[in-house]
Write a protein that holds these residues in place. Structure first.
Motif, PDB file in Angstrom:
ATOM      1  N   VAL A 318      45.170  47.971  30.209  1.00 42.61           N
ATOM      2  CA  VAL A 318      44.864  46.565  30.592  1.00 42.61           C
ATOM      3  C   VAL A 318      43.514  46.015  30.216  1.00 42.61           C
ATOM      4  CG1 VAL A 318      44.389  45.610  33.021  1.00 42.61           C
ATOM      5  CG2 VAL A 318      46.524  46.933  32.833  1.00 42.61           C
ATOM      6  N   VAL A 319      43.440  44.517  30.067  1.00 38.42           N
ATOM      7  CA  VAL A 319      42.250  44.146  29.700  1.00 38.42           C
ATOM      8  C   VAL A 319      41.882  43.169  30.786  1.00 38.42           C
ATOM      9  CG1 VAL A 319      40.623  43.050  28.079  1.00 38.42           C
ATOM     10  CG2 VAL A 319      42.384  44.513  27.293  1.00 38.42           C
ATOM     11  N   TYR A 320      40.744  43.130  31.267  1.00 42.41           N
ATOM     12  CA  TYR A 320      40.708  42.015  32.290  1.00 42.41           C
ATOM     13  C   TYR A 320      39.262  41.561  32.639  1.00 42.41           C
ATOM     14  CZ  TYR A 320      38.423  45.500  35.628  1.00 42.41           C
ATOM     15  OH  TYR A 320      37.597  46.434  36.102  1.00 42.41           O
ATOM     16  N   SER A 321      39.171  40.360  33.285  1.00 42.70           N
ATOM     17  CA  SER A 321      37.822  40.119  34.012  1.00 42.70           C
ATOM     18  C   SER A 321      37.899  39.945  35.502  1.00 42.70           C
ATOM     19  CB  SER A 321      37.573  38.434  33.428  1.00 42.70           C
ATOM     20  OG  SER A 321      37.778  38.463  32.091  1.00 42.70           O
ATOM     21  N   LYS A 322      36.966  40.443  35.736  1.00 40.66           N
ATOM     22  CA  LYS A 322      36.768  40.711  37.400  1.00 40.66           C
ATOM     23  C   LYS A 322      36.850  39.222  38.081  1.00 40.66           C
ATOM     24  CE  LYS A 322      34.529  45.202  37.868  1.00 40.66           C
ATOM     25  NZ  LYS A 322      33.301  45.598  38.638  1.00 40.66           N
ATOM     26  N   PRO A 323      37.575  39.195  39.208  1.00 36.34           N
ATOM     27  CA  PRO A 323      37.814  37.993  39.941  1.00 36.34           C
ATOM     28  C   PRO A 323      36.385  37.375  40.181  1.00 36.34           C
ATOM     29  CG  PRO A 323      39.219  39.504  40.893  1.00 36.34           C
ATOM     30  CD  PRO A 323      38.404  40.145  39.800  1.00 36.34           C
ATOM     31  N   GLY A 324      36.202  36.247  40.145  1.00 35.42           N
ATOM     32  CA  GLY A 324      34.901  35.568  40.642  1.00 35.42           C
ATOM     33  C   GLY A 324      33.948  35.606  39.406  1.00 35.42           C
ATOM     34  N   ARG A 325      33.999  36.079  38.231  1.00 33.46           N
ATOM     35  CA  ARG A 325      33.307  36.155  37.220  1.00 33.46           C
ATOM     36  C   ARG A 325      33.380  34.456  36.647  1.00 33.46           C
ATOM     37  NH1 ARG A 325      33.506  41.542  33.542  1.00 33.46           N
ATOM     38  NH2 ARG A 325      32.664  42.956  35.203  1.00 33.46           N
ATOM     39  N   ASP A 327      32.750  31.758  33.615  1.00 37.09           N
ATOM     40  CA  ASP A 327      33.288  31.896  32.182  1.00 37.09           C
ATOM     41  C   ASP A 327      32.437  32.592  31.313  1.00 37.09           C
ATOM     42  OD1 ASP A 327      35.435  30.467  33.054  1.00 37.09           O
ATOM     43  OD2 ASP A 327      35.044  28.491  32.401  1.00 37.09           O
ATOM     44  N   ASP A 328      31.181  32.515  31.310  1.00 38.94           N
ATOM     45  CA  ASP A 328      30.304  33.163  30.235  1.00 38.94           C
ATOM     46  C   ASP A 328      30.256  34.867  30.660  1.00 38.94           C
ATOM     47  OD1 ASP A 328      28.901  32.641  32.671  1.00 38.94           O
ATOM     48  OD2 ASP A 328      26.846  32.603  31.642  1.00 38.94           O
ATOM     49  N   GLU A 329      31.099  35.168  31.749  1.00 38.94           N
ATOM     50  CA  GLU A 329      30.778  36.594  32.168  1.00 38.94           C
ATOM     51  C   GLU A 329      32.272  37.402  31.931  1.00 38.94           C
ATOM     52  OE1 GLU A 329      27.831  36.388  35.868  1.00 38.94           O
ATOM     53  OE2 GLU A 329      29.902  36.088  36.436  1.00 38.94           O
ATOM     54  N   ARG A 330      33.350  36.334  31.495  1.00 31.66           N
ATOM     55  CA  ARG A 330      34.709  36.644  31.177  1.00 31.66           C
ATOM     56  C   ARG A 330      34.921  37.476  29.808  1.00 31.66           C
ATOM     57  NH1 ARG A 330      38.572  31.609  33.197  1.00 31.66           N
ATOM     58  NH2 ARG A 330      39.946  33.094  32.282  1.00 31.66           N
TER      59      ARG A 330
END
Length: 573
Positions: A318-325, A327-330
């Motif tokens: 799984v590759v993911y970005s945490k909810p609420g990040r 766009d520049d933190e994704r």
């Protein structure tokens, strides 16, 4: 492997424990008695176990325990090897050198805490040649050793807050966050990188530990043979530069599994430079059952790719970005296969990957050599197969690109579903994507793309089958854009048609193409538009395109006879 424990203020080795266990076997039950009876006096002794506390370590988080820990390691290695067992506590330390046949085992509750004094980070004399900025200071290191291990449920903490400062860069505007990186918010005043450096070693095991708050790259095995990295957790702040999670570099026979990485730079990046000797092919690398989050790239091959990559597998992850990040933190690219440094990539398999809220799901890029604008191109990128990938929340188009006269080759995407949440603009459909042949490449640096799902340019041998490209927004751009693609196979490609009635698939200067087995699942205005005077040998057969108002459209500059439909030369009415 035994561990040392305390009884009545004195250490007990495993044999002593078992002698004691035999005496209580009747009370403990037949199972433990039988286990203890198996260890007789004439049995082979267990590997030695030493506790740094026996060498003067305090583990109080205030006293520097570097020397005590190193004495325990040195003694263990000189006696033939064994376990250096770090019991619960916080051990303030500078550089620690793991020696041959030693397992540095951090028990649950044990933390090796990086010293706030930069002078405490000194490599052995043979490692002090400052080849690059990442080779001078480390918290844990091994060099030209055999049978080295870092294991346990404990923690290695790099104390990065002691070596970071707030960046002087201006804040990123909200409208620019899609191509920016949150790592620009901080800068380092010192470099301790990689935090864990295992160089030129054979038989390496890193298992179970948590590696956190690194000042630079977190874990790098470099120039090693037979490496196992299993169950490792990496935790670094998303706004820190160059805090790669795991970077196997110029290694052979590497197995990385069950790791959980959340960091500000690449979560897992495979490289092929070797500052300690000749560059080596990085090959036979398996990455599986991992969870990766990053403010840069998830799984990456390339950058510092001065030599070859061969036989690389990434699966079941799984590759993911945490909810609420923001766009520049994704995550920028979930799957990033890049060759910009003059090396080569051949034989990559990616399968069974789920992606959530990465800016780009798939980024495959071959380009010219960094820093050598006039150099002759000798790189290649070929034989890449990506299958069974499901991605949600893409906001920048996935890309497969080479450069003029140097295409990416033999690329297969099969059973791929990409969901895009970007609300495209009509003007973007006319954007000319810059070549950017030189320099460092990221998928966000090419601007906005003329297609929302997939953009392919300068590719030789591209096989796309069972592809579903879905837009959750109203997007006027084509679903796929092909430019200078040879030997194209397109089978069972579906998705969301453009909102303004433009073509779903645009082919410009495509040659030797087979478009077969396609059935649009929604009403299309134009299913495929062909452009370009170099277009040739494009064949449509076995398709059901009745849901398209115009199944195939040709621009005026397409040569006569370039397109055939069901065996007949196609001439639009």
């Amino acid at each position: 492997m035994g561990i040392e424990v305390e009884r009545a203020g004195k250490p007990m080795d495993r044999r002593s424990i078992l002698k004691h266990v035999v005496g209580v076997g009747a009370l403990a039950g037949p199972g433990i008695a039988a286990y203890a009876a198996a260890y007789k006096e004439d049995a082979e002794p267990e590997a030695e176990s030493l506790n740094p506390r026996s060498f003067g370590a305090k583990g109080d988080g205030k006293t520097k325990d570097t020397a005590a820990i190193q004495r325990a390691i040195d003694t263990c290695s000189k006696r033939g090897g064994g376990v250096v067992y770090v019991s619960p506590g916080t051990y303030l330390t500078g550089s620690i050198w793991i020696k041959s046949n030693v397992n540095l085992h951090l028990s649950a509750g044990a933390t090796l805490l990086g010293s706030p004094d930069i002078e405490d980070y000194k490599a052995p004399a043979e490692m002090q040649k400052p080849v690059t900025w990442v080779t001078i200071r480390h918290l844990i290191l091994a060099f030209k050793e055999t049978n080295v291990a870092l294991t346990g449920r404990g923690t290695v903490d790099g104390s990065n807050h002691m070596y970071l400062a707030k960046s002087k860069n201006p804040p990123v505007k909200p409208e620019d966050r899609w191509h920016a990186s949150s790592s620009a918010e901080t800068e380092r005043v010192q470099r301790i990188s990689p935090m864990v450096e295992i160089a030129m070693c054979t038989n390496v095991l890193i298992e179970g530990v948590t590696l956190q708050n690194s000042v630079g790259w977190t874990l790098r095995p470099q120039g090693c043979y037979h490496v196992v990295i299993r169950g490792v957790k990496v935790r670094n702040a998303m706004n820190t530069q160059n805090t790669d999670g795991i970077d196997p570099t110029s290694c052979e026979n590497v197995m990385i599994s069950d790791c959980d990485v959340d960091t500000g730079d690449d979560a897992l990046c495979i490289k092929s430079d070797n500052v300690w000797g000749e560059n080596r092919i990085c090959r036979n690398v398996t990455v599986t059952n991992c969870v990766l989050a990053s403010a840069c790239n998830g799984f990456k091959i390339g950058s510092e790719g001065y030599f070859g990559f061969q036989n690389i597998t990434f699966s079941n992850s799984v590759v993911y970005s945490k909810p609420g990040r923001r766009d520049d933190e994704r995550t920028i690219s979930a799957i990033n296969i890049l060759m910009p440094d003059g090396g080569w990539i051949e034989g990559v398999t990616v399968s069974n990957i789920t992606i959530r809220d990465a800016r780009i799901a798939i980024f495959i890029r071959l380009q010219n050599i960094i820093g050598h604008k006039d150099a002759v191109m000798k790189s290649w990128l070929r034989s890449v197969m990506i299958s069974n990938v499901q991605a949600f929340g893409q906001i920048v188009t996935s890309q497969i690109t080479g450069i003029p006269d140097h295409p990416a080759e033999d690329i297969t995407l099969r059973n791929i579903r990409l969901q895009t949440d970007e609300a495209g603009q009509a003007a973007w459909a006319n954007n000319i994507v810059p070549e950017r042949e030189h320099g460092y490449a990221e998928g966000t640096l090419f601007g906005r793309f003329p297609s929302f799902g997939l953009y392919c340019r300068h590719v030789n041998g591209l096989n796309l089958s069972d592809i579903d490209l879905v837009s959750t927004k109203s997007d006027p751009r084509p679903m796929i854009h092909f430019d200078d693609v040879n030997a194209l196979s397109l089978r069972n490609v579906t998705g969301t048609p453009p909102s303004t009635g433009a073509e779903t698939i645009l082919m410009r200067d495509v040659t030797d193409a087979a478009i077969t087995g396609n059935y649009p699942t929604a009403k299309n205005n134009v299913f495929v538009r062909v452009q370009g005077e170099k277009s040739a040998e494009i064949s449509f057969f076995g398709n059901d395109l009745h849901r398209a108002k115009t199944p195939v459209a040709l621009d005026a500059n397409v040569p006569a006879g370039a397109v055939r439909v069901d065996g007949q030369s196609f001439h639009p009415a």
